[in-house]
Design an enzyme around this catalytic site. Sequence first.
Site, PDB file in Angstrom:
ATOM      1  N   GLU A   3     -91.430  46.731  57.316  1.00  0.00           N
ATOM      2  CA  GLU A   3     -92.914  46.174  56.879  1.00  0.00           C
ATOM      3  C   GLU A   3     -92.407  46.695  55.559  1.00  0.00           C
ATOM      4  O   GLU A   3     -91.771  47.697  55.331  1.00  0.00           O
ATOM      5  CB  GLU A   3     -93.312  47.920  57.619  1.00  0.00           C
ATOM      6  CG  GLU A   3     -94.537  48.204  57.739  1.00  0.00           C
ATOM      7  CD  GLU A   3     -94.734  49.206  58.114  1.00  0.00           C
ATOM      8  OE1 GLU A   3     -96.463  49.060  58.637  1.00  0.00           O
ATOM      9  OE2 GLU A   3     -94.490  50.428  58.701  1.00  0.00           O
TER      10      GLU A   3
ATOM     11  N   LYS B 291    -101.986  44.550  59.001  1.00  0.00           N
ATOM     12  CA  LYS B 291    -101.998  45.245  59.702  1.00  0.00           C
ATOM     13  C   LYS B 291    -103.675  45.794  60.149  1.00  0.00           C
ATOM     14  O   LYS B 291    -104.173  46.720  59.110  1.00  0.00           O
ATOM     15  CB  LYS B 291    -101.611  46.840  59.226  1.00  0.00           C
ATOM     16  CG  LYS B 291    -100.791  47.751  60.010  1.00  0.00           C
ATOM     17  CD  LYS B 291     -99.957  48.866  59.280  1.00  0.00           C
ATOM     18  CE  LYS B 291     -99.158  49.817  60.337  1.00  0.00           C
ATOM     19  NZ  LYS B 291     -98.564  50.610  60.379  1.00  0.00           N
TER      20      LYS B 291
ATOM     21  N   CYS C 281     -95.087  47.899  62.687  1.00  0.00           N
ATOM     22  CA  CYS C 281     -95.090  49.872  63.000  1.00  0.00           C
ATOM     23  C   CYS C 281     -96.167  50.476  64.248  1.00  0.00           C
ATOM     24  O   CYS C 281     -96.115  49.210  65.324  1.00  0.00           O
ATOM     25  CB  CYS C 281     -95.751  49.883  61.582  1.00  0.00           C
ATOM     26  SG  CYS C 281     -94.809  52.078  61.618  1.00  0.00           S
TER      27      CYS C 281
END
Length: 316
Positions: A45, A136, A170
């Site tokens: 990430e 994200k 994540c």
Amino acid sequence: MNDSLNIAIAQIAPVWLNKLATIQKIEAAIEEAATQGADLVCFGETLLPGYPFWLESTGGARFNDPEQKQIFAHYLREAVSIENGDLGSICQLAKGHRIAVYLGCAERAGDRGGHTIYCSLLYIDKEGVIQSVHRKLMPTYEERLVWGSGDGHGLQVHSLNNFVVGGLNCWENWMPLARSALYAQGENLHVAVWPGNANNTIDLTRHIALENRMYVLSVSGLMRKDDVDADMPQYSLIMQNASELMGDGGSCIAAPDGSWIVEPIVGREAVVTAAIDMDEVRRERQNFDPSGHYCRPDVFELTVNRQRQTVVKLKD
């Protein structure tokens, strides 16, 4: 039928918050994965140019603080601009080696004004073409101090040999509906990217593998105190409370039955390749397929908005 695929974990540390130097390190890892015969190589990430590890140790939530502003300005300057061609050399390398890449980037998004950073996961195909950019959906906790919230545009899957691959950033991997959106598109190889913590990967990797009866590759970065360059803005402040190992890795691969193919790799850089077989997915889907014979669309329905969200729509 091409049922086999070689997939590679590239657990490396960035040259922290140095875009050009980190690109060189990523390219070296791609070269190494290619020599191992990998069809796909994955990175952690926001590995490019690095995860915002400074926030916890420097009082990142102090409002209008000049020290935090200086660090953020450096982070924004080093963030990736896709529109400006920052990933051109990586794309060319992927094309030259015929290897697909999942890469976590701190993206400076031109379509949102160019001054907000998004935690983005990019898929580059074997032709060197960026096929999706997933921002994200919800930055986690202190990440909200430096990253904007993304949208559903990147909730896409991609064909790779006989596999269908998708990925999440994540803690998105904890979001049941985000996972379901990929499962329903036929995903049978899942890429979960992390900044670097085996505590995050050791249980969830196997859970996702069992939940959708598929292969799951979790790939993490690595971050050590020594990886902070002395030329970093506010270097002394960052080092004052930084732990020796801010990200310990934990990259791993689980099979569709939940067993380990590669157990979590902790505390070291590594490029590791494993061969996977689509027939293993077929065997495990015999008794459970959450988007197929074990699904009840008459009871449950998921709507996903995959439009890229923008502030203005210009008509010239």
